[in-house]
Design a protein around this motif. Structure first.
Motif, short mmCIF file in Angstrom:
data_model
loop_
_atom_site.label_atom_id
_atom_site.label_comp_id
_atom_site.label_asym_id
_atom_site.label_seq_id
_atom_site.Cartn_x
_atom_site.Cartn_y
_atom_site.Cartn_z
N GLY A 167 0.84 -1.20 0.00
CA GLY A 167 0.00 0.00 0.00
C GLY A 167 0.88 1.24 0.00
N ILE A 168 0.46 2.27 -0.78
CA ILE A 168 1.23 3.51 -0.89
C ILE A 168 0.30 4.69 -0.70
CG2 ILE A 168 2.80 4.88 -2.31
CD1 ILE A 168 3.45 2.38 -3.92
N ALA A 169 0.73 5.66 0.14
CA ALA A 169 -0.06 6.87 0.38
C ALA A 169 0.88 8.06 0.50
CB ALA A 169 -0.90 6.72 1.65
N GLN A 170 0.32 9.26 0.29
CA GLN A 170 1.10 10.49 0.35
C GLN A 170 0.39 11.48 1.26
OE1 GLN A 170 1.81 12.28 -3.47
NE2 GLN A 170 3.12 13.90 -2.64
N GLY A 171 1.16 12.17 2.11
CA GLY A 171 0.58 13.16 3.00
C GLY A 171 1.60 13.68 3.98
N TYR A 172 1.19 14.59 4.84
CA TYR A 172 2.09 15.20 5.81
C TYR A 172 2.22 14.31 7.06
CZ TYR A 172 2.56 19.56 3.28
OH TYR A 172 2.88 20.50 2.33
N ALA A 173 3.44 14.33 7.62
CA ALA A 173 3.72 13.58 8.84
C ALA A 173 4.74 14.36 9.66
CB ALA A 173 4.25 12.19 8.51
N THR A 174 4.80 14.04 10.92
CA THR A 174 5.85 14.56 11.80
C THR A 174 6.94 13.51 11.89
OG1 THR A 174 4.28 15.87 13.09
CG2 THR A 174 6.41 15.39 14.11
N LEU A 175 8.19 13.94 11.64
CA LEU A 175 9.30 13.00 11.56
C LEU A 175 10.39 13.40 12.54
CD1 LEU A 175 8.53 13.78 8.22
CD2 LEU A 175 9.38 11.44 8.21
N SER B 84 -1.31 10.29 9.98
CA SER B 84 -2.34 9.44 9.38
C SER B 84 -1.89 8.85 8.05
CB SER B 84 -3.64 10.24 9.18
OG SER B 84 -3.41 11.34 8.31
N VAL B 85 -0.92 9.48 7.37
CA VAL B 85 -0.46 8.95 6.09
C VAL B 85 0.15 7.56 6.26
CG1 VAL B 85 1.79 10.12 6.27
CG2 VAL B 85 0.91 9.44 4.03
N THR B 86 0.85 7.33 7.39
CA THR B 86 1.44 6.01 7.61
C THR B 86 0.34 4.97 7.86
OG1 THR B 86 1.70 6.37 9.99
CG2 THR B 86 3.51 7.07 8.58
#
Length: 376
Positions: free
Chosen positions: A289-297, A313-315
């Protein structure tokens, strides 16, 4: 025999004796210093760089034996050559040697004997100085080597830690530059790839632990090589589950396409492994599964155990699409599919109810990459 720069301290309370020894030694190139008492001699030895001491025995106050013993008691002068000048025979010679003298001369001093003994001991002193200097240099080299080894060990530890989730090239770049600021918490848009094996739970329940570990080792080695080749950031292995993301810490404009390319390569490689697994009685497939979006890293964990992770939520969306995918299927969000461009060959997989998300997700199933449109 070269005598330049050899400094001789003549210690005698009788000026005529001092002048005699100075008259013999100075023309031969020796730097002659003088002292008229034991106390003065010890002060000059402590203050000056003396190579050899010609020491009379009988002096008022501190005699030559005591001066010699004091010289030997000091670490810096313990091996300073001392020649004691005796007035008579064997008893004084024995006491001179017992006090620590290296050699002795008998009055009246024979000029040839004096020069020979002084030259010999001056040469020994030069050897001692050379050894002392080399020992000092060796100590400095060892200290520098220890420092270098400590630095290299620290770099190797940093490299080992960074290579757990970064490509070797990037880890090496960060270690060389010393910049680990990317590890601090920050927000960025990323493309997340999540994959795991279909049928793994059933396989693990029915197989011996050693066999399960063998399959996982083959699986991880195969996918790990591709992660580094496509310069993805590995967040974690969790059994048969694996999560990779793009555009952090190294930015890449083609994150969606790169993620799909890597996923297609992973599917091809695991298909090859699955053929061998099937011959051993294991029915395993791969879902992605592949998704794109903002995350805190950034780094998470504690001092003794840190990981570099993406939170958002992207993960979760990538993981849910992976769980929803059929064996050998790559499910991607509409956003990823559109951003990847015309090179990606796929089909509309419709709107899907995804656990944990209030809205449906429009997904696409990736068949492969259109090699006819690929620019070399």
């Amino acid at each position: 025999m070269t005598t330049a720069n050899s400094t001789v301290l003549v210690v005698d309370d009788q000026p005529p004796n001092v002048r005699l020894l100075e008259a013999i030694l100075a023309p031969r190139g020796y730097d002659v210093r003088t002292a008229s008492s034991g106390d003065e001699a010890l002060r000059k030895i402590a203050a000056d760089d003396i190579d050899l001491v010609l020491l009379d025995i009988v002096m008022p106050g501190m005699d030559g034996y005591e001066v010699c013993r004091r010289i030997r008691e000091q670490v810096d002068t313990a091996y300073l050559p001392v020649v004691m000048v005796t007035a008579s025979g064997d008893e004084q010679k024995v006491k001179a040697l017992e006090a620590g003298a290296d050699d002795f001369l008998t009055k009246p001093v024979n000029q040839s004997e004096l020069l020979a003994r002084v030259a010999s001991l001056a040469r020994i002193k030069r050897y001692q100085d050379t050894i002392k200097r080399q020992a000092g240099e060796l100590a400095e080299w060892n200290q520098e080597l220890e420092s270098r080894v400590e630095t290299q060990v620290t770099q190797l530890q940093r490299m080992s830690r960074l290579r757990r989730f970064l490509s070797p090239q990037l880890a090496e770049l960060i270690v060389d530059s010393g910049d680990e600021s990317f590890l601090e918490s920050h927000r960025r848009e990323i493309v997340v790839v999540f994959c795991d094996l279909r049928g793994f739970t059933t396989f693990a329940e029915a197989s011996e632990p050693e066999e399960v570990m063998g399959v996982l080792k083959e699986y991880h080695q195969a996918l790990g090589d591709l992660i580094f080749r496509f310069e993805g950031t590995l967040e974690r292995f969790a059994g048969d589950g694996l999560m990779v993301f793009f555009n952090d810490p190294v930015r890449c404009e083609d994150g969606p396409l790169r993620a799909i390319r890597m996923s297609v390569a992973m599917r091809t490689r695991v298909r090859g492994l699955a053929e061998a697994w099937r011959r051993r009685g294991h029915d395993l497939g791969l879902g992605i599964g592949i998704a794109q979006g903002y995350a805190t890293l950034g780094k998470i964990g504690f001092d003794s155990r840190l990981d570099y992770a993406a939170i958002g939520s992207v993960t979760n969306l990538a993981a849910r699409l992976c769980a929803d995918a059929d064996p050998w299927q790559i499910l991607v969000t509409e956003r990823v599919y559109s951003a990847a461009g015309d090179l990606v060959v796929g089909e509309d997989s419709g709107n899907r109810e995804v656990r944990g998300f209030s809205r449906t997700v429009h997904a696409f199933s990736v068949r492969g990459i259109d090699s006819a449109r690929t620019v070399s």
